[in-house]
Motif scaffolding. Structure first.
Motif, PDB file in Angstrom:
ATOM      1  N   GLU A 166      41.553  39.023  45.562  1.00  0.00           N
ATOM      2  CA  GLU A 166      40.857  40.088  44.829  1.00  0.00           C
ATOM      3  C   GLU A 166      41.831  41.173  44.369  1.00  0.00           C
ATOM      4  OE1 GLU A 166      37.857  42.264  46.994  1.00  0.00           O
ATOM      5  OE2 GLU A 166      37.030  43.124  45.151  1.00  0.00           O
ATOM      6  N   GLU A 169      43.628  39.977  41.073  1.00  0.00           N
ATOM      7  CA  GLU A 169      42.824  39.500  39.935  1.00  0.00           C
ATOM      8  C   GLU A 169      43.354  40.067  38.623  1.00  0.00           C
ATOM      9  OE1 GLU A 169      38.799  40.623  40.676  1.00  0.00           O
ATOM     10  OE2 GLU A 169      38.396  38.811  41.849  1.00  0.00           O
ATOM     11  N   PRO A 204      42.064  30.670  48.809  1.00  0.00           N
ATOM     12  CA  PRO A 204      40.812  29.981  48.504  1.00  0.00           C
ATOM     13  C   PRO A 204      40.601  29.852  46.999  1.00  0.00           C
ATOM     14  CG  PRO A 204      40.379  32.220  49.242  1.00  0.00           C
ATOM     15  CD  PRO A 204      41.847  31.991  49.425  1.00  0.00           C
ATOM     16  N   ALA A 205      39.953  28.785  46.593  1.00  0.00           N
ATOM     17  CA  ALA A 205      39.693  28.558  45.170  1.00  0.00           C
ATOM     18  C   ALA A 205      38.648  29.548  44.660  1.00  0.00           C
ATOM     19  CB  ALA A 205      39.222  27.126  44.961  1.00  0.00           C
ATOM     20  N   ASP A 206      37.709  29.895  45.518  1.00  0.00           N
ATOM     21  CA  ASP A 206      36.620  30.771  45.093  1.00  0.00           C
ATOM     22  C   ASP A 206      36.550  31.965  46.055  1.00  0.00           C
ATOM     23  OD1 ASP A 206      34.439  31.761  43.821  1.00  0.00           O
ATOM     24  OD2 ASP A 206      33.004  30.419  44.813  1.00  0.00           O
ATOM     25  N   PRO A 207      37.513  32.862  45.951  1.00  0.00           N
ATOM     26  CA  PRO A 207      37.624  33.929  46.954  1.00  0.00           C
ATOM     27  C   PRO A 207      36.524  34.985  46.823  1.00  0.00           C
ATOM     28  CG  PRO A 207      39.219  34.252  45.208  1.00  0.00           C
ATOM     29  CD  PRO A 207      38.529  32.966  44.905  1.00  0.00           C
ATOM     30  N   THR A 209      34.949  38.416  46.146  1.00  0.00           N
ATOM     31  CA  THR A 209      35.400  39.430  45.191  1.00  0.00           C
ATOM     32  C   THR A 209      34.216  40.310  44.790  1.00  0.00           C
ATOM     33  OG1 THR A 209      36.491  39.772  43.068  1.00  0.00           O
ATOM     34  CG2 THR A 209      35.013  37.889  43.226  1.00  0.00           C
TER      35      THR A 209
END
Lengths: 239, 183
Positions: A166, A169, A204-207, A209
């Protein structure tokens, strides 16, 4: 965009200061009580400096206190990393390592060029160097320490690591695009973790956020309730 | 390792329009003791950046904080207003400036001797390399015990009783002492 970005940095620092304040009288040793209080004070000072810049840029007549005490959780722009409770000392130091690595990089960029936050950043970059070093020393000591301290530090790293993306990003319109700091931040963190004999998890691929957009965990509202209660119960009071 | 003196500019001294008065305004302001280290003044520490006086007897003072969260700033501000007002200046306005960032290299020679004389080890020069890049903090510089002079001391806590100090202990005389951290 500049004001939004700086508000995010300020909120990271304020929430961190509040979380570190919890440790006073609870750290593993007296010296660490003092150290965490000092680091929290630095973060608080950085937050105040940034809030002053943000209120100037906004020109809405809001004050530093309005931003700290009179906003609700959805108005805060801090990352999720800093807002979750940290009642385990290993979590405290691992989180400090990640945050300080990011803050070092972002403040260094802001301090190196003209801009409204240059003065705050130039002070912050020197202070955060001490925070980063302090966190690194503890991560080394605990990670490469006893079996128990290693296990707990690894567990802390596994818990905190998913929140790192995050911070990184992409935000191309921001004064500093966090995505551009990715290699530098990881370059500061990974060698410490390796030397501490910790296994660096996959990102992680889908952290998780959403903090920068005001979507927070349930923990932030509780933190703010405690931090803001006096200011809200006695509006305008000074002492 | 080579130590480089910092290239940062030293605090300036403008005399403003009322040269005679402004000079004494500077002297009065510079003599205000630091609330947390009362053995030194804000002039000694390099916290006082500028003092100017305009034609109507108003004094504008610029100070810079040592650390972002230094709680002494408000006390220093109040002390400056009090001291200058008592000296007859009609209005005193204190401004906090952040840029360029304060560094321990701005502590004067007099400030360093006063610190040492009171058992507080002064900071080593800040490494040029550690400046804007925020590189790793060097912990290897020997700090001399201000009581017995021994260089055989160790750091007990990097974060001491105030933001600007670390706590060290002398292995020779066994005394603990404060050390102003280079920043």
């Amino acid at each position: 965009m500049t004001a939004d970005f700086l508000l995010g940095l300020a909120d990271d620092a304020l929430v961190t200061a509040q979380r570190l304040g919890w440790w006073v009288s609870r750290a593993p040793e007296l010296e660490e009580d003092v150290a965490l209080a000092n680091i929290g004070l630095d973060q608080l000072g950085q937050a105040r400096g940034l809030y002053a810049v943000v209120t100037d840029l906004e020109g809405l007549g809001r004050t530093e206190d309005d931003l700290a005490y009179l906003r609700d959780a959805p108005d805060f722009r801090n990352v999720l990393l800093v807002e979750r409770p940290q009642t385990d000392f290993a979590v405290c130091v691992v989180r400090m390592l990640l945050l300080a690595a990011w803050q070092s990089e972002v403040y260094a960029v802001l301090a190196a060029r003209e801009g409204p936050a240059r003065g705050v950043a130039a002070k912050a970059v020197k202070e955060v160097a001490y925070h980063l070093d302090h966190a690194a020393q503890w991560v080394l000591r605990l990670g490469d320490g006893t079996e128990l301290s290693h296990e707990r530090t690894q567990a802390a790293l596994d818990a905190e690591w998913p929140y790192l993306p995050e911070l990184l990003e992409p935000a191309p319109a921001a004064p500093v695009d966090p995505a551009s700091l990715r290699d530098a931040v990881l370059g500061r963190v990974r060698p410490v973790l390796h030397e501490a004999t910790l296994v660096v998890p996959e990102l992680p691929a889908d952290p998780p956020t959403g903090g920068r957009a005001g979507r927070h965990t349930e923990h932030l509202a509780a933190l703010l309730a405690e931090m803001q209660q006096v200011a809200r119960a006695h509006p305008g009071a000074t002492w | 390792m080579t130590l480089h003196p910092s290239p940062s500019p030293s605090p300036s001294r403008s005399t403003g329009t009322g040269t005679g008065r402004a000079r004494s305004a500077w002297d009065i302001a510079a003599a205000v003791p630091d609330p947390e280290l009362p053995v030194v003044t804000i002039g000694d520490l390099g916290i006082l950046r500028d003092v100017t006086e305009n034609d109507t007897g108003c004094v504008h003072v610029q100070i810079t904080p040592t650390y972002s969260g230094c709680p002494a700033v408000e006390t220093i501000r109040a002390d400056l207003v009090e001291q200058l007002t008592c000296a007859g200046f009609r209005r005193v306005d204190v401004e906090q400036v952040l840029w360029p960032a304060w560094t321990t290299d701005w502590i004067t020679e007099q400030g360093r001797s006063r610190l040492e004389a009171h058992g507080i080890a002064p900071p080593a020069p800040v490494r040029a390399a550690a400046g804007a890049s925020g590189g790793p903090v060097d912990v290897e510089i020997a700090v001399r015990c201000p009581r017995c002079g021994s260089p055989d001391t160790h750091e007990a806590n990097r974060f001491g009783s105030t933001a600007c100090k670390a706590l060290r202990v002398c292995r020779s005389c066994r005394e603990p002492f404060d050390h102003v951290k280079p920043i």
